[in-house]
Design a protein around this motif. Structure first.
Motif, PDB file in Angstrom:
ATOM      1  N   UNK A  88      53.361  50.749  21.202  1.00 53.22           N
ATOM      2  CA  UNK A  88      54.436  50.931  20.230  1.00 53.22           C
ATOM      3  C   UNK A  88      54.069  51.605  18.934  1.00 53.22           C
ATOM      4  N   UNK A  89      52.936  52.345  18.873  1.00 52.50           N
ATOM      5  CA  UNK A  89      52.570  52.969  17.597  1.00 52.50           C
ATOM      6  C   UNK A  89      53.542  54.075  17.208  1.00 52.50           C
ATOM      7  N   UNK A  90      54.129  54.769  18.186  1.00 55.43           N
ATOM      8  CA  UNK A  90      55.085  55.847  17.910  1.00 55.43           C
ATOM      9  C   UNK A  90      56.503  55.337  18.108  1.00 55.43           C
ATOM     10  N   UNK A  91      57.440  56.007  17.477  1.00 54.91           N
ATOM     11  CA  UNK A  91      58.835  55.547  17.525  1.00 54.91           C
ATOM     12  C   UNK A  91      59.398  55.564  18.935  1.00 54.91           C
ATOM     13  N   UNK A  92      58.812  56.366  19.829  1.00 58.37           N
ATOM     14  CA  UNK A  92      59.360  56.461  21.185  1.00 58.37           C
ATOM     15  C   UNK A  92      58.744  55.437  22.144  1.00 58.37           C
ATOM     16  N   UNK A  93      57.736  54.692  21.711  1.00 59.45           N
ATOM     17  CA  UNK A  93      56.956  53.887  22.643  1.00 59.45           C
ATOM     18  C   UNK A  93      57.258  52.409  22.625  1.00 59.45           C
ATOM     19  N   UNK A  94      56.678  51.730  23.613  1.00 62.22           N
ATOM     20  CA  UNK A  94      56.695  50.276  23.665  1.00 62.22           C
ATOM     21  C   UNK A  94      57.928  49.657  24.272  1.00 62.22           C
ATOM     22  N   UNK A  95      58.822  50.455  24.823  1.00 61.86           N
ATOM     23  CA  UNK A  95      60.064  49.914  25.392  1.00 61.86           C
ATOM     24  C   UNK A  95      60.012  50.049  26.911  1.00 61.86           C
ATOM     25  N   UNK A  96      59.831  48.934  27.587  1.00 60.55           N
ATOM     26  CA  UNK A  96      59.748  48.908  29.042  1.00 60.55           C
ATOM     27  C   UNK A  96      61.144  48.844  29.662  1.00 60.55           C
TER      28      UNK A  96
ATOM     29  N   UNK B  87      53.714  65.976  32.767  1.00 61.48           N
ATOM     30  CA  UNK B  87      52.583  65.044  32.719  1.00 61.48           C
ATOM     31  C   UNK B  87      53.039  63.763  32.034  1.00 61.48           C
ATOM     32  N   UNK B  88      53.113  62.697  32.792  1.00 63.58           N
ATOM     33  CA  UNK B  88      53.478  61.379  32.261  1.00 63.58           C
ATOM     34  C   UNK B  88      52.210  60.669  31.805  1.00 63.58           C
ATOM     35  N   UNK B  89      52.302  59.888  30.712  1.00 63.38           N
ATOM     36  CA  UNK B  89      51.089  59.383  30.087  1.00 63.38           C
ATOM     37  C   UNK B  89      51.246  57.963  29.549  1.00 63.38           C
ATOM     38  N   UNK B  90      50.206  57.151  29.789  1.00 66.53           N
ATOM     39  CA  UNK B  90      50.117  55.815  29.204  1.00 66.53           C
ATOM     40  C   UNK B  90      48.716  55.611  28.634  1.00 66.53           C
ATOM     41  N   UNK B  91      48.571  54.560  27.850  1.00 68.59           N
ATOM     42  CA  UNK B  91      47.283  54.198  27.256  1.00 68.59           C
ATOM     43  C   UNK B  91      46.772  52.910  27.888  1.00 68.59           C
ATOM     44  N   UNK B  92      45.448  52.733  27.896  1.00 67.65           N
ATOM     45  CA  UNK B  92      44.854  51.539  28.511  1.00 67.65           C
ATOM     46  C   UNK B  92      44.925  50.339  27.566  1.00 67.65           C
ATOM     47  N   UNK B  93      46.127  50.010  27.151  1.00 68.66           N
ATOM     48  CA  UNK B  93      46.344  48.913  26.219  1.00 68.66           C
ATOM     49  C   UNK B  93      46.661  47.618  26.944  1.00 68.66           C
ATOM     50  N   UNK B  94      46.329  46.498  26.317  1.00 65.20           N
ATOM     51  CA  UNK B  94      46.699  45.203  26.884  1.00 65.20           C
ATOM     52  C   UNK B  94      48.145  44.828  26.573  1.00 65.20           C
ATOM     53  N   UNK B  95      48.791  45.608  25.693  1.00 60.32           N
ATOM     54  CA  UNK B  95      50.180  45.328  25.331  1.00 60.32           C
ATOM     55  C   UNK B  95      51.117  45.613  26.503  1.00 60.32           C
ATOM     56  N   UNK B  96      52.275  45.001  26.467  1.00 60.84           N
ATOM     57  CA  UNK B  96      53.345  45.267  27.438  1.00 60.84           C
ATOM     58  C   UNK B  96      52.890  45.150  28.888  1.00 60.84           C
ATOM     59  N   UNK B  97      52.085  44.132  29.139  1.00 63.12           N
ATOM     60  CA  UNK B  97      51.698  43.847  30.517  1.00 63.12           C
ATOM     61  C   UNK B  97      50.420  44.500  30.975  1.00 63.12           C
ATOM     62  N   UNK B  98      49.735  45.250  30.102  1.00 63.58           N
ATOM     63  CA  UNK B  98      48.488  45.897  30.497  1.00 63.58           C
ATOM     64  C   UNK B  98      48.683  46.805  31.692  1.00 63.58           C
TER      65      UNK B  98
ATOM     66  N   UNK C 107      49.098  46.036  34.676  1.00 61.69           N
ATOM     67  CA  UNK C 107      50.137  45.538  35.572  1.00 61.69           C
ATOM     68  C   UNK C 107      51.545  45.880  35.128  1.00 61.69           C
ATOM     69  N   UNK C 108      51.696  46.284  33.866  1.00 60.29           N
ATOM     70  CA  UNK C 108      53.018  46.620  33.366  1.00 60.29           C
ATOM     71  C   UNK C 108      53.344  48.093  33.375  1.00 60.29           C
ATOM     72  N   UNK C 109      52.433  48.898  33.904  1.00 62.17           N
ATOM     73  CA  UNK C 109      52.601  50.353  33.865  1.00 62.17           C
ATOM     74  C   UNK C 109      53.891  50.795  34.560  1.00 62.17           C
ATOM     75  N   UNK C 110      54.219  50.152  35.669  1.00 63.09           N
ATOM     76  CA  UNK C 110      55.394  50.582  36.439  1.00 63.09           C
ATOM     77  C   UNK C 110      56.679  50.485  35.630  1.00 63.09           C
ATOM     78  N   UNK C 111      56.716  49.599  34.621  1.00 61.29           N
ATOM     79  CA  UNK C 111      57.907  49.462  33.797  1.00 61.29           C
ATOM     80  C   UNK C 111      58.160  50.649  32.891  1.00 61.29           C
ATOM     81  N   UNK C 112      57.178  51.532  32.784  1.00 70.41           N
ATOM     82  CA  UNK C 112      57.317  52.726  31.951  1.00 70.41           C
ATOM     83  C   UNK C 112      57.392  54.005  32.784  1.00 70.41           C
TER      84      UNK C 112
END
Length: 482
Positions: free
Chosen positions: A193-201, A228-239, A241-246
């Protein structure tokens, strides 16, 4: 994503290289040829070919856009090699936005020199024309009500967002006109969630805005974008295991990518999570600080490129470490692969010299057949009694394709799983259309690592062919035209 500008971390390629060519790539030392017009399909086909055995080196060039290749030049000074991927930025500050043309000119030059082109966009809020990174891109949140307005067509924020996309359209169009496919990574690291577009699953979250971005730019005729779709290796938002929600869906993604800032190099669970969500699409390390070692790349061999983030070249790497990776036989830099000139989106239907034409026969003396002799995309490829019709005349080309009725034998949906069925499709140079005839009669699809197969050895007319793990059954042995 680091929280300040200064501490922040951060073509077409040969669509159908003869499959022996992958070993040749690492040994080539001649300069990359100047690149002509090409297509996203050709780049993706090439990425599929190198997945598992080679990785392209890359460096990002952040602001200022007035100096759009300074970090690429640093990499060359330290390693003696020009990176195989050049990364650029569309910008957020007014002075950088004013220099987008300088950046686009550099992108064209890098492509002509033999490198892939990647663009990132640290976008300001939709209702802001320009901004600083802190308090603008980072830390400028939308309320839930504003978010719902943003993703609802016809609202003020939705129109503002599309107007912001419009400012980039002419630059993508210039690259399209020049025949340059662009690896575009919008709304990156959306699971944090550092950017305004992020962190919403979820379906109305960050993935929905990605879909809107895709559909709008495609509606502008920008068919040169590789998404190119992109995620970060963060523990937030399910780590992991939560990647599919994005994930916005297979129809919206060409390459799945990871920014391993928290762990430096992806942990095994993050690597597997990306492979799982990618559904057979290429995967990449879109941003890294410390360059991966050759041993790390060998341990996770399906990363098709890495891109070092700008000033991290010197702040997080030693010259020796950079030289070891850039000098590795696994890593392809500019001059170690060739980007050929292309043309239209579909290669010529006539295969190159050295081809063989005739029937392909298999178990029980039956023939590989195109259902109904139809050349419509998606037509089933099946087993049928040999009858000498055009539906059973195949050309095995020296380019690795197998063709009938002017189209190619294709693994449906770029699939790699056992049981994926085969079809006829426009020849596009993808790994789904590459085949290697082995000396004992097996026919292998290198992208999946699996083989042309008759389900259960069923010789009934109309049995649809598939790919399957190699075995010694008679129904995986084929007699090709002489």
């Amino acid at each position: 994503m680091r929280t300040t500008i200064f501490r922040r971390k951060a073509a077409a390629l040969l669509a159908a290289i003869p499959l022996a060519g992958v070993a040749w790539l690492a040994a080539s030392t001649s300069p990359a040829s100047a690149t002509g017009a090409s297509t996203p399909a050709a780049v993706l086909g090439y990425l599929h070919q190198i997945s598992g055995n080679h990785t392209i080196s890359g460096v990002h060039n952040k602001e200022p856009l007035s100096n759009p290749s300074q970090y690429t030049a640093q990499a060359h000074a330290l390693t003696g090699k020009w990176p195989g991927l050049w990364g650029g930025e569309l910008g957020f500050r007014a002075d950088d936005i004013a220099n987008r043309q300088t950046m686009i000119n550099q992108a064209r030059t890098e492509w002509a020199n033999g490198s892939l082109v990647n663009l990132t966009w640290h976008m300001c809020r939709p209702d802001v024309t320009s901004c600083e990174f802190d308090g603008g891109v980072n830390g400028s949140k939308l309320s839930d009500a504003e978010w719902q307005q943003l993703i609802t067509s016809g609202t003020t924020l939705n129109n503002d967002y599309k107007a912001k996309l419009d400012t980039a359209v002419p630059y993508f169009q210039q690259l399209k006109d020049a025949g340059v496919p662009v690896l575009f990574r919008p709304l990156h690291e959306m699971n944090e969630g550092w950017a305004w577009w992020g962190g919403r699953s979820g379906p109305d979250g960050s993935a929905r805005l990605y879909q809107i971005t895709h559909d709008y730019l495609v509606s502008k005729g920008l068919t040169n974008i590789i998404w190119v779709w992109n995620v970060k290796d963060t523990d937030a938002n399910g780590g992991s295991g939560g990647v599919a929600g994005f994930y916005p869906g297979d129809a919206y993604v060409d390459v799945a990518s990871l920014d391993p800032w928290d762990h430096g190099f992806p942990t095994g669970d993050w690597y597997q999570a990306l492979l799982a969500v990618a559904h057979g699409k290429p995967v990449s390390l879109a941003e890294v600080g410390t360059v991966p070692t050759p041993a790390q790349l060998a341990s996770q061999p399906q990363w098709t490129w890495f891109m070092i983030w700008a000033d991290y070249i010197t702040s997080a790497n030693s010259a020796a470490g950079l030289q070891a990776t850039f000098g590795s036989s696994r890593v392809l830099s500019q001059g170690q692969f060739t980007i050929p000139g292309g043309g239209g989106p579909t290669p010529p239907t006539t295969p190159p010299g050295g081809s063989r034409t005739g029937a392909i026969t298999g178990v029980g003396g039956t023939c590989v057949d195109v259902a109904g002799a139809s050349s419509v995309n998606g037509t089933a490829v099946q087993l049928y009694d040999c009858n000498g019709t055009n539906a059973q005349v195949w050309t095995v080309g020296s380019d690795g394709t197998v063709r009938a009725l002017g189209k190619c034998l294709d693994v449906t949906g770029q699939g790699t799983a056992n049981g994926t069925v085969l079809q006829l499709w426009d020849c596009n140079g993808s790994g789904a259309q590459a085949w290697v005839a082995e000396s004992d009669g097996h026919l292998r699809n290198p992208q999946s690592g699996r083989y042309l197969d008759v389900p259960g050895g069923d010789t009934a007319n109309g049995t649809r062919l598939q790919i399957w793990d190699r075995n010694t059954n008679a129904w995986q042995l084929w007699h090709l035209p002489a």
